[in-house]
Each structure stands twice: as structure tokens, then as C-alpha cells.
Motif scaffolding. Structure first.
Motif, PDB file in Angstrom:
ATOM      1  N   CYS A 283       0.840  -1.196   0.000  1.00  0.00           N
ATOM      2  CA  CYS A 283       0.000   0.000   0.000  1.00  0.00           C
ATOM      3  C   CYS A 283       0.875   1.245   0.000  1.00  0.00           C
ATOM      4  O   CYS A 283       0.610   2.214  -0.712  1.00  0.00           O
ATOM      5  CB  CYS A 283      -0.924  -0.011   1.219  1.00  0.00           C
ATOM      6  SG  CYS A 283      -2.067  -1.415   1.195  1.00  0.00           S
ATOM      7  N   GLU A 284       1.936   1.192   0.806  1.00  0.00           N
ATOM      8  CA  GLU A 284       2.859   2.328   0.885  1.00  0.00           C
ATOM      9  C   GLU A 284       3.546   2.542  -0.469  1.00  0.00           C
ATOM     10  O   GLU A 284       3.603   3.653  -0.979  1.00  0.00           O
ATOM     11  CB  GLU A 284       3.913   1.989   1.936  1.00  0.00           C
ATOM     12  CG  GLU A 284       4.533   3.158   2.647  1.00  0.00           C
ATOM     13  CD  GLU A 284       5.511   2.635   3.684  1.00  0.00           C
ATOM     14  OE1 GLU A 284       6.718   2.785   3.452  1.00  0.00           O
ATOM     15  OE2 GLU A 284       5.054   2.036   4.690  1.00  0.00           O
ATOM     16  N   GLU A 285       4.049   1.436  -1.064  1.00  0.00           N
ATOM     17  CA  GLU A 285       4.754   1.527  -2.349  1.00  0.00           C
ATOM     18  C   GLU A 285       3.836   2.035  -3.451  1.00  0.00           C
ATOM     19  O   GLU A 285       4.187   2.962  -4.173  1.00  0.00           O
ATOM     20  CB  GLU A 285       5.302   0.150  -2.765  1.00  0.00           C
ATOM     21  CG  GLU A 285       6.530  -0.274  -1.999  1.00  0.00           C
ATOM     22  CD  GLU A 285       7.742   0.580  -2.329  1.00  0.00           C
ATOM     23  OE1 GLU A 285       8.140   0.600  -3.496  1.00  0.00           O
ATOM     24  OE2 GLU A 285       8.275   1.230  -1.413  1.00  0.00           O
ATOM     25  N   TYR A 286       2.667   1.408  -3.592  1.00  0.00           N
ATOM     26  CA  TYR A 286       1.768   1.823  -4.663  1.00  0.00           C
ATOM     27  C   TYR A 286       1.257   3.242  -4.422  1.00  0.00           C
ATOM     28  O   TYR A 286       1.016   3.984  -5.374  1.00  0.00           O
ATOM     29  CB  TYR A 286       0.624   0.821  -4.846  1.00  0.00           C
ATOM     30  CG  TYR A 286       1.069  -0.359  -5.682  1.00  0.00           C
ATOM     31  CD1 TYR A 286       1.123  -0.247  -7.063  1.00  0.00           C
ATOM     32  CD2 TYR A 286       1.486  -1.544  -5.095  1.00  0.00           C
ATOM     33  CE1 TYR A 286       1.565  -1.294  -7.846  1.00  0.00           C
ATOM     34  CE2 TYR A 286       1.928  -2.604  -5.860  1.00  0.00           C
ATOM     35  CZ  TYR A 286       1.970  -2.466  -7.232  1.00  0.00           C
ATOM     36  OH  TYR A 286       2.425  -3.510  -8.008  1.00  0.00           O
ATOM     37  N   GLY A 287       1.117   3.622  -3.162  1.00  0.00           N
ATOM     38  CA  GLY A 287       0.706   4.989  -2.850  1.00  0.00           C
ATOM     39  C   GLY A 287       1.714   5.999  -3.379  1.00  0.00           C
ATOM     40  O   GLY A 287       1.354   7.072  -3.857  1.00  0.00           O
ATOM     41  N   LYS A 288       2.995   5.631  -3.315  1.00  0.00           N
ATOM     42  CA  LYS A 288       4.065   6.526  -3.788  1.00  0.00           C
ATOM     43  C   LYS A 288       4.095   6.615  -5.300  1.00  0.00           C
ATOM     44  O   LYS A 288       4.619   7.562  -5.864  1.00  0.00           O
ATOM     45  CB  LYS A 288       5.434   5.983  -3.351  1.00  0.00           C
ATOM     46  CG  LYS A 288       5.812   6.254  -1.934  1.00  0.00           C
ATOM     47  CD  LYS A 288       7.249   5.775  -1.751  1.00  0.00           C
ATOM     48  CE  LYS A 288       7.440   5.190  -0.360  1.00  0.00           C
ATOM     49  NZ  LYS A 288       8.581   4.268  -0.305  1.00  0.00           N
ATOM     50  N   TYR A 289       3.605   5.559  -5.967  1.00  0.00           N
ATOM     51  CA  TYR A 289       3.725   5.487  -7.423  1.00  0.00           C
ATOM     52  C   TYR A 289       2.438   5.879  -8.159  1.00  0.00           C
ATOM     53  O   TYR A 289       2.295   5.584  -9.338  1.00  0.00           O
ATOM     54  CB  TYR A 289       4.215   4.094  -7.844  1.00  0.00           C
ATOM     55  CG  TYR A 289       5.688   3.909  -7.548  1.00  0.00           C
ATOM     56  CD1 TYR A 289       6.642   4.267  -8.505  1.00  0.00           C
ATOM     57  CD2 TYR A 289       6.127   3.443  -6.313  1.00  0.00           C
ATOM     58  CE1 TYR A 289       7.993   4.139  -8.233  1.00  0.00           C
ATOM     59  CE2 TYR A 289       7.474   3.315  -6.033  1.00  0.00           C
ATOM     60  CZ  TYR A 289       8.408   3.662  -6.993  1.00  0.00           C
ATOM     61  OH  TYR A 289       9.746   3.540  -6.721  1.00  0.00           O
ATOM     62  N   ILE A 290       1.533   6.557  -7.490  1.00  0.00           N
ATOM     63  CA  ILE A 290       0.314   7.022  -8.162  1.00  0.00           C
ATOM     64  C   ILE A 290       0.719   7.982  -9.279  1.00  0.00           C
ATOM     65  O   ILE A 290       1.472   8.930  -9.050  1.00  0.00           O
ATOM     66  CB  ILE A 290      -0.649   7.697  -7.150  1.00  0.00           C
ATOM     67  CG1 ILE A 290      -1.264   6.635  -6.236  1.00  0.00           C
ATOM     68  CG2 ILE A 290      -1.742   8.483  -7.882  1.00  0.00           C
ATOM     69  CD1 ILE A 290      -2.189   7.180  -5.165  1.00  0.00           C
ATOM     70  N   GLY A 291       0.245   7.678 -10.501  1.00  0.00           N
ATOM     71  CA  GLY A 291       0.594   8.508 -11.658  1.00  0.00           C
ATOM     72  C   GLY A 291       1.699   7.903 -12.514  1.00  0.00           C
ATOM     73  O   GLY A 291       1.994   8.412 -13.590  1.00  0.00           O
ATOM     74  N   ILE A 292       2.294   6.795 -12.029  1.00  0.00           N
ATOM     75  CA  ILE A 292       3.345   6.122 -12.805  1.00  0.00           C
ATOM     76  C   ILE A 292       2.847   4.726 -13.170  1.00  0.00           C
ATOM     77  O   ILE A 292       2.518   3.933 -12.290  1.00  0.00           O
ATOM     78  CB  ILE A 292       4.668   6.029 -12.007  1.00  0.00           C
ATOM     79  CG1 ILE A 292       5.164   7.430 -11.659  1.00  0.00           C
ATOM     80  CG2 ILE A 292       5.715   5.243 -12.799  1.00  0.00           C
ATOM     81  CD1 ILE A 292       6.396   7.443 -10.771  1.00  0.00           C
ATOM     82  N   HIS A 293       2.775   4.436 -14.459  1.00  0.00           N
ATOM     83  CA  HIS A 293       2.263   3.145 -14.946  1.00  0.00           C
ATOM     84  C   HIS A 293       3.067   1.994 -14.339  1.00  0.00           C
ATOM     85  O   HIS A 293       4.288   1.963 -14.474  1.00  0.00           O
ATOM     86  CB  HIS A 293       2.371   3.122 -16.476  1.00  0.00           C
ATOM     87  CG  HIS A 293       1.543   2.059 -17.123  1.00  0.00           C
ATOM     88  ND1 HIS A 293       1.731   0.725 -16.899  1.00  0.00           N
ATOM     89  CD2 HIS A 293       0.508   2.144 -17.996  1.00  0.00           C
ATOM     90  CE1 HIS A 293       0.854   0.032 -17.610  1.00  0.00           C
ATOM     91  NE2 HIS A 293       0.096   0.881 -18.283  1.00  0.00           N
ATOM     92  N   ASP A 294       2.390   1.068 -13.676  1.00  0.00           N
ATOM     93  CA  ASP A 294       3.146   0.014 -12.992  1.00  0.00           C
ATOM     94  C   ASP A 294       3.585  -1.106 -13.936  1.00  0.00           C
ATOM     95  O   ASP A 294       4.402  -1.941 -13.568  1.00  0.00           O
ATOM     96  CB  ASP A 294       2.395  -0.551 -11.782  1.00  0.00           C
ATOM     97  CG  ASP A 294       0.976  -0.979 -12.066  1.00  0.00           C
ATOM     98  OD1 ASP A 294       0.108  -0.656 -11.266  1.00  0.00           O
ATOM     99  OD2 ASP A 294       0.726  -1.641 -13.085  1.00  0.00           O
ATOM    100  N   GLY A 295       3.086  -1.134 -15.150  1.00  0.00           N
ATOM    101  CA  GLY A 295       3.518  -2.163 -16.082  1.00  0.00           C
ATOM    102  C   GLY A 295       4.633  -1.691 -16.996  1.00  0.00           C
ATOM    103  O   GLY A 295       5.563  -2.426 -17.290  1.00  0.00           O
ATOM    104  N   THR A 296       4.543  -0.448 -17.459  1.00  0.00           N
ATOM    105  CA  THR A 296       5.503   0.022 -18.454  1.00  0.00           C
ATOM    106  C   THR A 296       6.583   0.920 -17.868  1.00  0.00           C
ATOM    107  O   THR A 296       7.569   1.210 -18.545  1.00  0.00           O
ATOM    108  CB  THR A 296       4.801   0.820 -19.573  1.00  0.00           C
ATOM    109  OG1 THR A 296       4.267   2.016 -19.011  1.00  0.00           O
ATOM    110  CG2 THR A 296       3.676   0.023 -20.205  1.00  0.00           C
ATOM    111  N   GLY A 297       6.394   1.378 -16.628  1.00  0.00           N
ATOM    112  CA  GLY A 297       7.396   2.240 -16.019  1.00  0.00           C
ATOM    113  C   GLY A 297       7.500   3.601 -16.692  1.00  0.00           C
ATOM    114  O   GLY A 297       8.533   4.258 -16.606  1.00  0.00           O
ATOM    115  N   ALA A 298       6.437   4.038 -17.377  1.00  0.00           N
ATOM    116  CA  ALA A 298       6.439   5.372 -17.996  1.00  0.00           C
ATOM    117  C   ALA A 298       6.617   6.428 -16.906  1.00  0.00           C
ATOM    118  O   ALA A 298       6.352   6.177 -15.736  1.00  0.00           O
ATOM    119  CB  ALA A 298       5.127   5.602 -18.741  1.00  0.00           C
TER     120      ALA A 298
END
Ligand SMILES: *[C@@H]1O[C@H](CO)[C@@H](O)[C@H](O)[C@H]1NC(C)=O
Ligand SMILES: *[C@@H]1O[C@H](CO)[C@@H](O)[C@H](O)[C@H]1NC(C)=O
Ligand SMILES: *[C@@H]1O[C@H](CO)[C@@H](O)[C@H](O)[C@H]1NC(C)=O
Length: 194
Positions: free
Chosen positions: A36-51
């Protein structure tokens, strides 16, 4: 991409430590707090393509999370968010705030209402697929509803959000309902959650 592997490794450790708890709560989905902490930090960054970070995508994902729903593919905001954030991030972030959100494969199917909002009601009734233009209109409409102020370009949206989906569905330049629904359910798995 890299953080997903780190998260998976951490989740395996977490799983061993909490197996007694997950045995009791097997019908509920409780992602590791680290996820939850990790995905919370990555909101706005595509988790499959790393855009790279997209403010427009972050606003879409926040608009989805604000609804705090369980049939998340019945909400246009969440479907739009999945296309830019990735399905896994959207699913896990929803599970983090609401343990009644099921594993990816068990989330109810894409609603006919949302599909009709993407392709139009006549096309939906005729069983027509989603075209690239349908998708662009849909996702920009959802960004508008989410009060986006930093807009991505059309080219960015096509290359970073639409193309990865058509690559997965392998249905050419358009995506039929069932393939898009499959993409929502199976393009990424949430096996790192318990
Ligand atoms: C979301 O819904 C769940 C389940 O009803 C509830 O426990 C949680 O507090 C809600 N979260 C927010 C942020 O509203
Ligand atoms: C969801 O779609 C799948 C595949 O098209 C189908 O097999 C399943 O019965 C549907 N589930 C519901 C609840 O309609
Ligand atoms: C967008 O702004 C409108 C008007 O201020 C507001 O009603 C709406 O809730 C906002 N949408 C989101 C997703 O925050």
C-alpha cells in the motif's frame, strides 16, 4: 518495473509472517501494508511500463480512489485510471482502502454502462469494439471530470496508455468488449497480495 520486484520479494517475507492471519481472513483481500505504501508513492506512474509520472494519470487514479467502490470496473474513473496507472496498481490501492475489493480475477466484469460510455450506446448494442478514437475521447473526458490541469498530449496517451493495451489484447487497432474485460482482469495479477 523495478519496484514491483522489490515489492514482490517483500510480500513473500510478509506472507510467511502473516500466514496465520491470512488463513483466518482468507475471503478478504488484505494487501501487505508495504504494498500500500509503495503503490501509494507510485500514483501517476504506470506500474507495467514504467512510464514517467503523469499528473493527469495521478488525478484519474485519485478520482477512482475517492469513490471507494468494490465493483471498480463499474466506475468509469477506475477503468480510465487502470489504462494509465496499470490494472494492478488500481486494484491494490482500492484493496488497501477497502478490503471488500476482490482479487483481480474475481472483480465483477466491466459494466455495460461504462462500455457504452466508451463506444457509444448504439455501438455497444451492436457489439462494436473500442477504437483508438473512442479511447482518446473517453480518457480525456474522464480527465476533464477529474479536473486535470496538466494534460498529457494525444501522442503520449496513445503510446503510453493505449498501445500497451492493444499489445496485450493482440486485437489490432481496436479492442472488443471481452478482450478489454480480460485485460482488466488478467493483464497483471495480484498474487503478491493475500
Ligand atoms: C472505504 O470503504 C471501507 C469499507 O466500507 C471502509 O472501511 C473505509 O473506511 C472506506 N475508506 C474511505 C477512505 O472512505
Ligand atoms: C464475466 O465475463 C466472463 C467472460 O466473458 C464470463 O464467463 C462470466 O460469466 C462473466 N461474469 C459475470 C458475473 O457476468
Ligand atoms: C471537480 O471539480 C468539481 C467542481 O469543483 C467538483 O464538484 C468535483 O467533485 C471535482 N472532481 C473530482 C474528481 O475531484
Amino acid at each position: 518495473m523495478r519496484f514491483i520486484y522489490a515489492t514482490l520479494a517483500a510480500a513473500l517475507v510478509h506472507t510467511a509472517a502473516s500466514s496465520a492471519v491470512s488463513a483466518v481472513l482468507e475471503t478478504r483481500v488484505t494487501p501487505a501494508s508495504l504494498d500500500c505504501e509503495e503503490y501509494g508513492k507510485y500514483i501517476g506512474i504506470h506500474d507495467g511500463t514504467g512510464a514517467e509520472y503523469s499528473a493527469g494519470c495521478a488525478d484519474l487514479t485519485d478520482a477512482c480512489l475517492k469513490l471507494n467502490g468494490t465493483s471498480i470496473w463499474s466506475h468509469a474513473q477506475c477503468v480510465a485510471a487502470a489504462t494509465c496507472q496499470g490494472t494492478l496498481g488500481v486494484i491494490i490501492l482500492n484493496q488497501c482502502q477497502n478490503h471488500n475489493v476482490a482479487h483481480a480475477a474475481s472483480i465483477p466484469n466491466l459494466s455495460g454502462t461504462v462500455y457504452a460510455s466508451i463506444v457509444g450506446s448504439v455501438a455497444a448494442a451492436a457489439g462494436d469494439p473500442i477504437t483508438q478514437q473512442n479511447y482518446i475521447d473517453f480518457v480525456f473526458g474522464q480527465m476533464s471530470a477529474a479536473n486535470v490541469t496538466q494534460w498529457p498530449s494525444y501522442d503520449y496517451v496513445v503510446s503510453n496508455w493505449w498501445n500497451p493495451i492493444t499489445s496485450w489484447t493482440a486485437t489490432g487497432n481496436s479492442i472488443p468488449y471481452s478482450n478489454f474485460d480480460d485485460w482488466l482482469h488478467y493483464s497483471e495479477t495480484d498474487t503478491d497480495t493475500k
